[in-house]
Motif scaffolding. Structure first.
Motif, PDB file in Angstrom:
ATOM      1  N   HIS A 119       0.842  -1.193   0.000  1.00 34.37           N
ATOM      2  CA  HIS A 119       0.000   0.000   0.000  1.00 34.37           C
ATOM      3  C   HIS A 119       0.880   1.247   0.000  1.00 34.37           C
ATOM      4  N   VAL A 120       0.313   2.331  -0.500  1.00 33.50           N
ATOM      5  CA  VAL A 120       1.063   3.584  -0.633  1.00 33.50           C
ATOM      6  C   VAL A 120       0.226   4.730  -0.082  1.00 33.50           C
ATOM      7  N   VAL A 121       0.879   5.629   0.640  1.00 36.00           N
ATOM      8  CA  VAL A 121       0.255   6.862   1.118  1.00 36.00           C
ATOM      9  C   VAL A 121       0.976   8.039   0.463  1.00 36.00           C
ATOM     10  N   GLU A 122       0.217   8.879  -0.205  1.00 33.75           N
ATOM     11  CA  GLU A 122       0.818  10.052  -0.834  1.00 33.75           C
ATOM     12  C   GLU A 122       1.122  11.120   0.218  1.00 33.75           C
ATOM     13  N   PRO A 123       2.244  11.820   0.068  1.00 36.91           N
ATOM     14  CA  PRO A 123       2.522  12.914   1.005  1.00 36.91           C
ATOM     15  C   PRO A 123       1.488  14.031   0.853  1.00 36.91           C
ATOM     16  N   PRO A 124       1.275  14.832   1.874  1.00 34.50           N
ATOM     17  CA  PRO A 124       0.314  15.938   1.756  1.00 34.50           C
ATOM     18  C   PRO A 124       0.744  16.919   0.665  1.00 34.50           C
ATOM     19  N   GLU A 125      -0.235  17.598   0.103  1.00 30.51           N
ATOM     20  CA  GLU A 125       0.015  18.510  -1.018  1.00 30.51           C
ATOM     21  C   GLU A 125       1.096  19.525  -0.686  1.00 30.51           C
ATOM     22  N   ARG A 128       4.808  18.078  -1.232  1.00 35.94           N
ATOM     23  CA  ARG A 128       5.198  17.383  -2.463  1.00 35.94           C
ATOM     24  C   ARG A 128       6.218  18.219  -3.230  1.00 35.94           C
ATOM     25  N   GLY A 129       7.009  17.548  -4.028  1.00 31.28           N
ATOM     26  CA  GLY A 129       8.001  18.258  -4.830  1.00 31.28           C
ATOM     27  C   GLY A 129       9.334  18.387  -4.095  1.00 31.28           C
ATOM     28  N   TYR A 142       9.338  16.523   1.507  1.00 31.52           N
ATOM     29  CA  TYR A 142       8.872  15.632   2.554  1.00 31.52           C
ATOM     30  C   TYR A 142      10.032  15.136   3.419  1.00 31.52           C
ATOM     31  N   SER A 143      11.193  14.924   2.819  1.00 26.84           N
ATOM     32  CA  SER A 143      12.355  14.493   3.590  1.00 26.84           C
ATOM     33  C   SER A 143      12.789  15.578   4.571  1.00 26.84           C
ATOM     34  N   LEU A 144      12.666  16.833   4.157  1.00 27.58           N
ATOM     35  CA  LEU A 144      12.959  17.929   5.084  1.00 27.58           C
ATOM     36  C   LEU A 144      11.947  17.935   6.235  1.00 27.58           C
ATOM     37  N   PHE A 145      10.697  17.599   5.935  1.00 24.70           N
ATOM     38  CA  PHE A 145       9.696  17.506   6.994  1.00 24.70           C
ATOM     39  C   PHE A 145      10.056  16.402   7.991  1.00 24.70           C
ATOM     40  N   VAL A 146      10.563  15.269   7.494  1.00 30.27           N
ATOM     41  CA  VAL A 146      10.967  14.170   8.381  1.00 30.27           C
ATOM     42  C   VAL A 146      12.090  14.631   9.314  1.00 30.27           C
ATOM     43  N   ILE A 147      13.042  15.376   8.771  1.00 29.76           N
ATOM     44  CA  ILE A 147      14.134  15.908   9.593  1.00 29.76           C
ATOM     45  C   ILE A 147      13.576  16.845  10.660  1.00 29.76           C
ATOM     46  N   LEU A 148      12.647  17.711  10.261  1.00 30.11           N
ATOM     47  CA  LEU A 148      12.027  18.630  11.217  1.00 30.11           C
ATOM     48  C   LEU A 148      11.228  17.867  12.275  1.00 30.11           C
ATOM     49  N   ALA A 149      10.487  16.837  11.858  1.00 30.04           N
ATOM     50  CA  ALA A 149       9.706  16.038  12.805  1.00 30.04           C
ATOM     51  C   ALA A 149      10.619  15.361  13.817  1.00 30.04           C
ATOM     52  N   GLY A 150      11.739  14.825  13.348  1.00 32.24           N
ATOM     53  CA  GLY A 150      12.688  14.194  14.256  1.00 32.24           C
ATOM     54  C   GLY A 150      13.265  15.182  15.251  1.00 32.24           C
ATOM     55  N   ALA A 151      13.575  16.390  14.773  1.00 31.91           N
ATOM     56  CA  ALA A 151      14.105  17.423  15.669  1.00 31.91           C
ATOM     57  C   ALA A 151      13.063  17.838  16.705  1.00 31.91           C
ATOM     58  N   LEU A 152      11.797  17.934  16.294  1.00 35.61           N
ATOM     59  CA  LEU A 152      10.728  18.298  17.229  1.00 35.61           C
ATOM     60  C   LEU A 152      10.525  17.216  18.289  1.00 35.61           C
ATOM     61  N   ALA A 209       6.705   7.696   8.267  1.00 31.86           N
ATOM     62  CA  ALA A 209       7.376   6.896   7.238  1.00 31.86           C
ATOM     63  C   ALA A 209       6.444   6.466   6.112  1.00 31.86           C
ATOM     64  N   ALA A 210       5.123   6.484   6.339  1.00 30.27           N
ATOM     65  CA  ALA A 210       4.171   5.945   5.368  1.00 30.27           C
ATOM     66  C   ALA A 210       4.301   6.554   3.972  1.00 30.27           C
TER      67      ALA A 210
END
Length: 290
Positions: A119-125, A128-129, A142-152, A209-210
């Motif tokens: 199954h696949v989950v699309e990143p939020p609008e 994207r990009g 989205y990868s930058l968001f993951v880095i930010l989420a980890g820092a938070l 990660a989804a």
């Protein structure tokens, strides 16, 4: 220089995602002295709930990020009350065997509910990009968001354990449970809360990660191996060790995948073996008292 910068960003991305997941495993062991082998299955369940919320119910990703981990935490409370509370005073191996059984139950439950397909989950609008970073590096939003989420998560955990009463209570229960009871701390509630909190962190990692990884019934088995590598490298039961271990493993994946792709799959185990030879208790782990 651009390829090295990209590899370092990928390392940070992987490392902080691993930190979100593995730190819950470390917190549960540090406070409860339980090695939760089902931690990877809880991560997987978070990803599957994200898929159902986003693709099945049409729920916004940001709301899913709050709802899905909460659902997994509620399940963890039930598991604690119905199963784990009987092994807390036993040897660590008893909890390991029980959580391994729970892992098998959750894996089969996922196959029955969602099937064996991918199954696949699309990143939020909004995420994207790609974005152009200094140095001419184009990197996924989205990868930058993951880095930010980890820092938070990192900052939130530091604040919880060092600046709040709840964090100090958890630390007290980890150091001396009997003394905490003497001080009128409800250790039964603390134990349930810590296990649910660890499950919540695993599920947060699964939701984050989804959109990056394929969602399949084997994803929990893969992540629990990496989580154990993280805690072994950093030191079992050490919060700073979880961060250090995740960053080290992220560097192994990021740089190894970039420059040594032929042996990248074995590099994490080589790194873990080297750490165990030099520091048997992990880089920041403490020697067990005798």
């Amino acid at each position: 220089m651009g390829s090295i910068g990209l590899a370092l960003l990928n390392s940070l991305d992987i490392g902080l995602l691993l930190f979100i997941i593995a730190v819950g495993l470390n917190i549960v062991f540090g406070v409860l002295n339980v090695i939760n082998f089902a931690h990877g299955a809880l991560y997987m369940l978070g990803a599957y709930l994200a898929f159902s919320c986003v693709n099945g119910l049409g729920m916004p990703f940001w709301l899913t990020l709050m709802v899905a981990p909460l659902g997994v935490a509620v399940l963890a409370v039930l598991v604690d009350r119905l199963m784990l509370r009987f092994v807390y005073q036993r040897e660590v191996t008893d909890s390991l065997l029980l959580t391994f059984a729970l892992l098998l139950i959750l894996n089969e439950s996922v196959r029955m509910i969602w099937g064996t397909g991918i199954h696949v989950v699309e990143p939020p609008e909004l995420l994207r990009g790609t974005v152009l970073l200094p140095g001419g590096i184009r990197y996924p939003l989205y990868s930058l968001f993951v880095i930010l989420a980890g820092a938070l998560v990192l900052f939130g955990l530091w604040f919880l354990f060092n600046k709040t009463r709840a964090g100090k209570i958890m630390r007290a229960a980890a150091l001396d449970r009997e003394m905490a009871q003497v001080l009128c701390i409800n250790t039964r509630l603390v134990i349930t809360g810590v296990f649910a909190f660890g499950a919540w962190l695993a599920a947060v990692g699964g939701v984050v990660a989804a959109p990056m990884r394929a969602i399949d019934p084997g994803m929990g088995d893969k992540i629990i191996i990496e989580s154990f590598i993280v805690v072994v490298i950093g030191g079992l039961g050490s919060f700073p060790g979880a961060l250090l271990g995740a960053i080290v493993l992220g560097l192994i994946h990021g740089l190894g995948g970039r420059f040594l792709p032929e042996i990248n799959l074995m590099l994490p185990f080589v790194g873990m073996a080297i750490v165990l030879l030099l520091k048997p208790h992990g880089l920041l782990g403490k020697r067990a008292s005798t």
